[in-house]
Motif scaffolding. Structure first.
Motif, mmCIF file in Angstrom:
data_model
loop_
_atom_site.group_PDB
_atom_site.id
_atom_site.type_symbol
_atom_site.label_atom_id
_atom_site.label_comp_id
_atom_site.label_asym_id
_atom_site.label_seq_id
_atom_site.Cartn_x
_atom_site.Cartn_y
_atom_site.Cartn_z
ATOM 1 N N GLN A 6 3.562 10.057 -1.433
ATOM 2 C CA GLN A 6 4.992 9.899 -1.685
ATOM 3 C C GLN A 6 5.286 8.409 -1.845
ATOM 4 O OE1 GLN A 6 6.815 12.516 -2.152
ATOM 5 N NE2 GLN A 6 5.340 14.050 -1.409
ATOM 6 N N THR A 7 5.598 8.001 -3.057
ATOM 7 C CA THR A 7 5.859 6.590 -3.329
ATOM 8 C C THR A 7 6.921 6.467 -4.396
ATOM 9 O OG1 THR A 7 4.875 4.473 -3.985
ATOM 10 C CG2 THR A 7 4.012 6.445 -5.047
ATOM 11 N N GLU A 8 7.657 5.377 -4.333
ATOM 12 C CA GLU A 8 8.668 5.090 -5.344
ATOM 13 C C GLU A 8 8.099 4.243 -6.477
ATOM 14 O OE1 GLU A 8 11.730 6.399 -5.315
ATOM 15 O OE2 GLU A 8 11.087 7.456 -3.491
ATOM 16 N N GLN A 9 6.818 3.873 -6.385
ATOM 17 C CA GLN A 9 6.215 3.033 -7.409
ATOM 18 C C GLN A 9 6.066 3.813 -8.718
ATOM 19 O OE1 GLN A 9 2.941 0.342 -5.937
ATOM 20 N NE2 GLN A 9 3.009 1.746 -4.192
ATOM 21 N N ALA A 10 6.032 3.080 -9.821
ATOM 22 C CA ALA A 10 5.884 3.691 -11.136
ATOM 23 C C ALA A 10 4.984 2.796 -11.987
ATOM 24 C CB ALA A 10 7.251 3.864 -11.796
ATOM 25 N N GLY A 11 4.610 3.327 -13.154
ATOM 26 C CA GLY A 11 3.754 2.565 -14.050
ATOM 27 C C GLY A 11 2.293 2.918 -13.871
ATOM 28 N N ALA A 12 1.409 1.995 -14.238
ATOM 29 C CA ALA A 12 -0.035 2.219 -14.139
ATOM 30 C C ALA A 12 -0.447 2.402 -12.684
ATOM 31 C CB ALA A 12 -0.790 1.053 -14.765
ATOM 32 N N VAL A 13 -1.135 3.508 -12.398
ATOM 33 C CA VAL A 13 -1.500 3.806 -11.011
ATOM 34 C C VAL A 13 -2.483 2.777 -10.468
ATOM 35 C CG1 VAL A 13 -2.620 5.499 -9.501
ATOM 36 C CG2 VAL A 13 -1.008 6.258 -11.265
ATOM 37 N N GLY A 14 -3.390 2.294 -11.303
ATOM 38 C CA GLY A 14 -4.350 1.307 -10.839
ATOM 39 C C GLY A 14 -3.723 0.029 -10.334
ATOM 40 N N ARG A 15 -2.543 -0.301 -10.868
ATOM 41 C CA ARG A 15 -1.840 -1.513 -10.452
ATOM 42 C C ARG A 15 -0.992 -1.297 -9.199
ATOM 43 N NH1 ARG A 15 0.585 -4.496 -15.864
ATOM 44 N NH2 ARG A 15 -1.409 -4.817 -16.959
ATOM 45 N N MET A 16 -0.812 -0.061 -8.778
ATOM 46 C CA MET A 16 0.092 0.210 -7.664
ATOM 47 C C MET A 16 -0.445 -0.354 -6.360
ATOM 48 S SD MET A 16 1.448 4.087 -8.349
ATOM 49 C CE MET A 16 2.418 4.472 -9.815
ATOM 50 N N SER A 17 0.468 -0.797 -5.530
ATOM 51 C CA SER A 17 0.116 -1.339 -4.220
ATOM 52 C C SER A 17 -0.289 -0.213 -3.269
ATOM 53 C CB SER A 17 1.296 -2.102 -3.635
ATOM 54 O OG SER A 17 1.065 -2.429 -2.287
ATOM 55 N N THR A 18 -1.206 -0.527 -2.380
ATOM 56 C CA THR A 18 -1.642 0.443 -1.368
ATOM 57 C C THR A 18 -0.779 0.398 -0.108
ATOM 58 O OG1 THR A 18 -3.198 -1.201 -0.500
ATOM 59 C CG2 THR A 18 -4.048 0.340 -2.151
#
Length: 537
Positions: A157-169
Motif C-alpha cells: 500500500q503506497t501513494e507512490q506512482a511512476g516507474a516501480v524501480g525508482r520507488m522508495s522502499t
C-alpha cells in the motif's frame, strides 16, 4: 531428487505458437533469426561479432550500479570480462517484483546461467555472461507490488506512482514486519531469508537497488550480472533510435505487418503504437503522442515542438522509456547478447519484432523459451502413487481426472449411451407416426425427444455424483494432489514465490534447479522428492 522431462504440449499450459516454435515449424521460420539449439547458437555467436556494443560504457555503468554492493568473485570477473570483445551475454529480463514475485523469476535467471555455462563448453574460446535485465521502468504496481507467502496475499500500500524501480522502499516497512513475523520454522534458512529481506529493502533506497541486492545474494555465485537499464549513460547509446521513433517512426508499421501475419494462425500478441515511448520523470511514466506539430505527454501538461523535443532527448535520454515494442531493441543495443530467455508471452511478442531490429540494424538474438518446472514434494509423490496418476495426467483438470478414476474403478454401469440410442430409435418411430397423422406434430415430437434426452443426461450426472460420493475418500486424494501442485488451478511457478522452497532447502534449491535446467528449456521439468514423508491427511 528425481527429474523427469515431458513435452510442453502435454501440459496444456502452453500456446500453439510456443509449441510450434519449439518444434521448429517452418511457418514460424521467417519470424526469428536463430534456432534455439546448439547449431542456432553457434550461428548467433558468429553473427553477433558484426554488431559491436559500447563495452566501455557498459562496464563503467555496471561498476557504478554495483558500487554499494558486495560482489561475488564470479560477478566481478564477469563484469571485467565484458570489456573483452570475445565475451558475450545470455540475457533474461523481468520487472522488479517485490520478493521476486513468482517462482519463474528465479527460473529465468537460473536458465540464463545454465545456458551461459553450456555455451562456454560449446565455444571455449569465448566467455558467456548471464545477465538479468531489470524491467525497472514498469509502472504496473498492481502486478509488481503483490506476492504470496504462507497462504497470504501481500499487497504494498503506497501513494507512490511512476516507474516501480525508482520507488522508495521507505513505506514498505509495515509489510516487511508482517512478512518476517511469519517466516519459519526457526533455523539457518529462516534467519538467512530474513537477513536478505532486511538488507534488501531497509538498506537500499529504491526497489531496483533492492532487487539487484536480492538477485546478487541468491544467485551471484553463478556469476549472474544484474543491469538496470534506467540509466542516462545507457540511454545515451539509444538516442539515434529515440529520435527516429519520435520524428520518423517506423517500428509501428513494421510490427503491424508482422503481427498481422502471425495473427492469422496464432492470434494477437503485443500491440504497437505510432510512438512506442513513454516519458519518464519524477512520478510519471506516460505515453508520448504526436498531435500535428506538437508532441504531448498524456495526462500531463508536458508538450514540445520539434526542436524542443530533440533537445530534451539529447540532454535527458533517461527520461524516455521504451515500451514493449522497443524494449528489446534497447536491450540489444547495450548488451552483447547472443540469446534472450523469455517466458511464453515474451517469446510470442519477440517474434513480432524482427523487422524492427532489421530496420534499425540491431542484432536479433536467439530466442529461448525459459525453463518451466513443477516441484513434486514427498507428500505429493505419495499421493501420486496412491492415485496412480501418470506425470502427464497431473496436468489434466481435476474433474476430468475424477471422472476417469470413477469409470476405471467402479463396478457399476454409469453410462446411458445405449439407452439414449434405443430412445432415439423409439422416438423416431413415434415421430414418424405423428407426422403421418399431422405434419404439424413434428415440432411437438422433437421437443418431447429433446426433453427426454435432457432428463437422461441429468440422470447420468446424478449417477456419477452418487458414485463420486461412494468413492469420496479416494477422490479426495486427487483433489489434494491437484491443489498442492496447481494452486488456484495455475502452474506452481505462476503462483508461489521462492521463499517456501528456500526455507526448506536453502541454497540446495538453486543448485538443484541449476543441475536440472536444460540449456534450451525444450522440455517441461518435474523435480520429484523421493524420500519418505508422512502422508497428507
Amino acid at each position: 531428487m528425481e527429474t523427469v522431462c515431458i513435452p510442453h504440449q502435454a501440459t496444456t499450459f502452453f500456446s500453439g505458437l510456443n509449441t510450434d516454435y519449439l518444434a521448429g515449424h517452418e511457418a514460424l521460420a521467417p519470424f526469428y533469426a536463430f534456432s534455439p539449439d546448439d547449431a542456432g547458437l553457434d550461428r548467433a555467436i558468429t553473427a553477433r561479432k558484426q554488431f559491436p556494443v559500447n563495452r566501455q560504457v557498459l562496464v563503467e555503468t555496471l561498476r557504478r550500479q554495483y558500487r554499494n554492493h558486495t560482489l561475488y568473485e564470479a560477478v566481478s570477473r564477469n563484469i571485467d570480462a565484458l570489456a573483452d570483445d570475445n565475451t558475450f551475454t545470455v540475457c533474461t529480463a523481468h520487472q522488479p517484483n517485490l520478493m521476486t514475485g513468482y517462482l519463474y523469476f528465479i527460473y529465468k535467471i537460473i536458465h540464463a546461467a545454465k545456458l551461459a555455462r553450456h555455451l562456454e563448453a560449446l565455444r571455449p574460446e569465448h566467455r558467456f555472461v548471464p545477465v538479468f535485465y531489470i524491467g525497472s521502468e514498469d509502472a504496473d504496481l498492481d502486478e509488481l507490488g503483490v506476492f504470496r507467502f504462507n497462504g497470504i496475499r501481500f499487497r504494498w500500500q503506497t501513494e507512490q506512482a511512476g516507474a516501480v524501480g525508482r520507488m522508495s522502499t521507505r513505506d514498505l516497512q509495515p509489510l516487511l514486519d508482517q512478512l518476517t513475523a511469519l517466516i519459519g520454522p526457526p533455523g539457518d534458512n529462516a534467519e538467512r531469508l530474513k537477513e536478505i529481506i532486511y538488507n534488501a529493502y531497509r538498506q537500499h533506497g529504491t526497489i531496483a537497488e533492492a532487487t539487484r541486492y536480492i538477485v546478487n545474494e541468491l544467485l551471484g555465485r553463478y556469476g549472474v550480472v544484474v543491469i538496470d537499464p534506467d540509466d542516462a549513460a545507457l540511454k545515451q547509446l539509444f538516442v539515434p533510435v529515440l529520435l527516429e521513433e519520435l520524428f520518423r517512426p517506423q517500428a509501428h508499421e513494421l510490427v503491424q505487418q508482422t503481427s498481422h501475419a502471425l495473427e492469422q494462425a496464432y492470434g494477437a500478441q503485443a500491440y504497437s503504437r505510432p510512438i512506442n515511448l513513454f516519458y519518464l520523470k519524477d512520478d510519471i511514466r506516460e505515453r508520448i503522442e504526436q498531435h500535428g506539430d506538437e508532441w504531448r505527454v498524456l495526462r500531463s501538461d508536458i508538450r514540445w515542438d520539434r526542436e524542443a523535443l530533440g533537445q530534451e532527448v539529447k540532454a535527458h535520454p533517461e527520461r524516455f522509456s521504451p515500451n514493449v515494442i522497443l524494449r528489446g531493441l534497447f536491450q540489444e543495443t547495450i548488451l552483447p547478447d547472443v540469446a534472450f530467455i523469455g517466458g511464453g508471452s515474451e517469446v510470442a511478442y519477440w517474434l513480432q519484432l524482427k523487422p524492427a531490429f532489421d530496420h534499425y540494424r540491431i542484432f536479433f538474438p536467439a530466442l529461448v523459451l525459459r525453463q518451466s518446472v513443477l516441484w513434486i514434494d514427498a507428500a505429493a509423490t505419495q499421493l501420486q502413487r496412491k492415485t496412480g496418476l501418470s506425470d502427464e495426467e497431473l496436468f489434466q483438470p481435476a474433474e476430468k481426472l475424477v471422472r476417469a478414476f470413477v469409470h476405471k474403478h467402479t463396478h457399476k454401469d454409469l453410462q446411458l449411451e445405449d439407452n439414449k440410442q434405443q430412445l432415439n430409435h423409439i422416438f423416431d418411430q413415434i415421430k414418424m407416426k405423428a407426422i403421418n397423422i399431422d405434419i404439424t406434430l413434428r415440432a411437438s415430437a422433437e421437443a418431447a425427444l429433446t426433453k427426454m434426452r435432457h432428463q437422461l443426461d441429468t440422470m447420468e450426472k446424478k449417477m456419477m455424483r452418487a458414485e463420486k460420493r461412494n468413492m469420496a475418500g479416494q477422490l479426495s486424494q486427487i483433489y489434494k494432489l491437484k491443489n498442492r501442485l496447481f494452486p488456484n488451478d495455475s502452474l506452481q511457478e505462476r503462483y508461489d514465490t521462492f521463499m517456501p522452497y528456500f526455507l526448506e532447502q536453502g541454497n540446495t534449491f538453486f543448485d538443484t534447479l541449476m543441475d536440472a535446467t536444460l540449456p534450451y528449456g525444450n522440455q517441461f521439468l518435474l523435480i520429484r522428492t523421493t524420500q519418505p514423508e508422512p502422508a497428507l491427511v
